[in-house]
Scaffold this motif. Structure first.
Motif, mmCIF file in Angstrom:
data_model
loop_
_atom_site.group_PDB
_atom_site.id
_atom_site.type_symbol
_atom_site.label_atom_id
_atom_site.label_comp_id
_atom_site.label_asym_id
_atom_site.label_seq_id
_atom_site.Cartn_x
_atom_site.Cartn_y
_atom_site.Cartn_z
ATOM 1 N N TYR A 15 77.704 57.708 56.547
ATOM 2 C CA TYR A 15 77.375 57.874 58.186
ATOM 3 C C TYR A 15 76.852 59.096 58.987
ATOM 4 N N ASP A 75 75.313 60.062 61.829
ATOM 5 C CA ASP A 75 75.422 60.875 62.878
ATOM 6 C C ASP A 75 76.273 62.113 62.400
ATOM 7 N N SER A 76 77.361 61.748 61.711
ATOM 8 C CA SER A 76 78.067 63.200 61.630
ATOM 9 C C SER A 76 78.877 63.625 59.877
ATOM 10 N N MET A 122 80.408 66.381 58.851
ATOM 11 C CA MET A 122 82.147 66.034 59.833
ATOM 12 C C MET A 122 82.924 64.757 59.018
ATOM 13 N N THR A 123 82.442 63.752 60.133
ATOM 14 C CA THR A 123 82.844 62.752 60.020
ATOM 15 C C THR A 123 82.947 61.857 58.649
ATOM 16 N N GLU A 124 82.255 62.004 57.909
ATOM 17 C CA GLU A 124 81.796 61.263 56.721
ATOM 18 C C GLU A 124 82.577 62.384 55.770
ATOM 19 N N THR A 125 82.728 63.431 55.994
ATOM 20 C CA THR A 125 83.309 64.672 54.774
ATOM 21 C C THR A 125 84.493 64.317 54.905
ATOM 22 N N LEU A 126 85.322 64.019 56.376
ATOM 23 C CA LEU A 126 86.655 63.747 56.340
ATOM 24 C C LEU A 126 87.531 62.167 55.653
ATOM 25 N N MET A 127 85.919 61.030 56.017
ATOM 26 C CA MET A 127 86.232 59.731 55.727
ATOM 27 C C MET A 127 86.718 59.281 54.074
ATOM 28 N N LYS A 128 85.285 60.845 53.288
ATOM 29 C CA LYS A 128 85.572 61.183 51.907
ATOM 30 C C LYS A 128 86.498 61.017 51.993
#
Length: 203
Positions: free
Chosen positions: A130, A132-133, A135-141
């Motif tokens: 991800y 584009d973000s 932070m979003t990728e880290t949270l999803m991981k």
């Protein structure tokens, strides 16, 4: 994302101090004690993940002396933990484990577990899906990691509990505990060889 999930499964399910000690605690002490221990492991691995994400692990582990201290501490603690598993229920009263490892034991193991740092570093520094973000990728991981981590460790715990519930004879149960502890120490030995750059034994 699928590639990341597959990587999580392969990295976590492979034998390491965490899953092997989970099975060992289950085999030696049963499900309730094992669940308490796994809770500690989960807290510990979450703290390790946070330290990796915020760069603390890289900064600290980048110092050779710190890496050496952590390695020595992990080996000493794993020897202690393996002894608790190996001698649970043993008639050798002077080394018998009177109580199972608890939450704190799980937290401490992950805090000094080289595999925990290596796995989290590999997962959070790679497998970008991800862009584009961050932070979003880290949270999803983190969500994916948690969703896979919990059932894998519960499966290892249940495998140990099944051995515990078979009501095997004392000599057989003792041999199983010894085998669990030996397997965990074998993985530690491989980690030490890898960390010190020694050649792996050839067959």
């Amino acid at each position: 994302m699928i590639t990341f999930a597959v990587a999580v499964v392969l990295l976590i399910i492979t034998p390491g101090p965490g899953v092997l000690s989970t099975a060992g605690v289950g085999a030696a002490f049963g499900f309730r004690a094992g669940l308490t221990y796994v809770s500690g492991l989960f807290i510990g691995t979450t703290l390790v993940a946070m330290s990796v994400i915020f760069g603390l692990a890289a900064a600290v582990l980048g110092l050779p002396v710190v890496r050496t201290v952590l390695m020595v501490a992990s080996v000493c603690y794993l020897l202690y933990l393996a002894a608790r598993i190996a001698f649970a229920g043993s008639r050798l009263a002077f080394i018998e484990a009177k109580s199972p490892p608890g939450v704190l034991s799980g937290v401490l193991l992950q805090a000094i577990n080289p595999k925990a740092y290596a796995v989290n570093t590999a997962l959070f520094s790679g497998f970008a899906f991800y862009p584009d973000s961050l932070m979003t990728e880290t949270l999803m991981k983190l969500l994916i990691l948690t969703a896979i981590w919990i059932p894998i460790h519960l499966a290892w715990l249940w495998a140990g509990v099944i051995l515990h519930r078979l009501n095997l004879g004392q000599p057989t149960q003792r041999k199983i505990n010894y085998a669990m502890a030996a397997a965990m120490l074998g993985v530690v030995a491989l980690a030490i060889l890898s960390a010190t750059g020694q050649p792996m034994p050839q067959r």
